[in-house]
Design a protein around this motif. Structure first.
Motif, short mmCIF file in Angstrom:
data_model
loop_
_atom_site.label_atom_id
_atom_site.label_comp_id
_atom_site.label_asym_id
_atom_site.label_seq_id
_atom_site.Cartn_x
_atom_site.Cartn_y
_atom_site.Cartn_z
N CYS A 199 -68.79 108.75 -101.57
CA CYS A 199 -68.06 109.61 -102.51
C CYS A 199 -68.75 109.52 -103.86
O CYS A 199 -68.65 108.51 -104.55
CB CYS A 199 -66.61 109.14 -102.61
SG CYS A 199 -65.56 110.13 -103.68
N CYS A 201 -66.44 113.95 -106.51
CA CYS A 201 -65.53 113.42 -105.49
C CYS A 201 -64.64 112.32 -106.05
O CYS A 201 -65.12 111.40 -106.73
CB CYS A 201 -66.38 112.87 -104.34
SG CYS A 201 -65.44 112.01 -103.06
N VAL A 226 -61.97 109.26 -104.86
CA VAL A 226 -61.43 108.45 -103.78
C VAL A 226 -59.92 108.41 -103.98
O VAL A 226 -59.45 108.02 -105.05
CB VAL A 226 -62.01 107.02 -103.80
CG1 VAL A 226 -61.27 106.12 -102.82
CG2 VAL A 226 -63.50 107.04 -103.49
N ASN A 255 -63.16 115.86 -102.09
CA ASN A 255 -62.64 114.50 -102.24
C ASN A 255 -62.64 113.74 -100.92
O ASN A 255 -62.75 114.33 -99.85
CB ASN A 255 -61.20 114.55 -102.76
CG ASN A 255 -61.10 115.27 -104.07
OD1 ASN A 255 -61.54 114.76 -105.09
ND2 ASN A 255 -60.54 116.47 -104.07
N GLN A 256 -62.47 112.41 -101.01
CA GLN A 256 -62.27 111.56 -99.85
C GLN A 256 -60.84 111.04 -99.93
O GLN A 256 -60.50 110.28 -100.84
CB GLN A 256 -63.27 110.41 -99.84
CG GLN A 256 -64.68 110.92 -99.98
CD GLN A 256 -65.68 110.26 -99.08
OE1 GLN A 256 -66.13 110.90 -98.15
NE2 GLN A 256 -66.03 109.04 -99.34
N GLY A 305 -67.41 106.03 -97.78
CA GLY A 305 -67.19 107.09 -96.80
C GLY A 305 -67.19 106.60 -95.38
O GLY A 305 -67.10 107.39 -94.44
N ASN A 325 -62.94 118.62 -98.29
CA ASN A 325 -62.34 117.31 -98.44
C ASN A 325 -62.48 116.59 -97.10
O ASN A 325 -62.44 117.22 -96.04
CB ASN A 325 -60.85 117.42 -98.77
CG ASN A 325 -60.60 118.09 -100.09
OD1 ASN A 325 -60.79 117.52 -101.14
ND2 ASN A 325 -60.16 119.34 -100.05
#
Length: 192
Positions: free
Chosen positions: A103, A107, A109, A140-141, A148, A178
């Motif tokens: 990320c 991005c 988390v 996004n994550q 990741g 995402n």
């Protein structure tokens, strides 16, 4: 990197708009962890951008440090009613950023929230909130750590749209995707 005693990590109120929370760089990253309510609460504020932050993990991006809600974006019934519109969580990744599991760039988390990773519905009954207006969540994550490769799921709901209006999750390009794992519901869109 240790637990603190905040109720809400950062509150953006209805008189604020166009805030930049994180800038997609490691140096500009904020870490929202161990709060007893929300990590980030945007209420009745417009056109805010949230990029490159860690929610629900410690600064290493891999150790759980939960908030009940990582990000809450809602309107408010106060002052005659104020919507929250034009807010963006994440952003479009570059091809290089998307080519790795980590990320990075815009991005965020968004992990380990005991209630919601992202909450756009709010609580009208007890907190006088109304669901968010136009909101974009991309790149996004959600439920994945900063590498990741490790999972830190939001056990209830990753992205709670609820009664949110004109919400985009992802986008027209693979660079807007995402990555969402875990939870009783990864993405939920039900008015409550």
């Amino acid at each position: 990197g240790s637990a603190g005693a905040n109720g809400t990590g950062l509150f953006i109120d209805p008189n604020s708009s166009s805030a930049q929370i994180g800038d997609g760089t490691a140096a500009g990253r904020n870490v929202f962890a161990f709060n007893s309510n929300e990590g980030l609460d945007i209420e009745g504020a417009d056109n805010n951008t949230i990029q490159g932050n860690y929610f629900g993990v410690k600064p290493n991006g891999t150790t759980p440090a939960s908030n009940p809600v990582d990000i809450e974006i809602t309107g408010t019934e106060n002052s005659g009613g104020i919507d929250a519109t034009g807010n963006v969580v994440g952003g479009t990744l570059s091809a290089g950023q998307a080519a790795t599991p980590a990320c990075d760039g815009p991005c965020n988390v968004i992990d380990g929230a005991t209630s919601f990773g992202v909450d756009l519905n709010g609580d009208a009954a007890t907190e006088n909130e109304r669901p968010a207006g136009q909101t974009t969540i991309k790149g996004n994550q959600v439920g994945l750590d900063a590498t990741g490769t490790g999972e830190i799921p939001n056990p209830n709901v990753g992205i709670e749209i609820g009664g949110g209006d004109n919400v985009t999750v992802g986008g027209p390009s693979a660079l807007d995707a995402n990555h969402v794992v875990g939870g009783a519901h990864s993405i939920e869109s039900l008015a409550e």
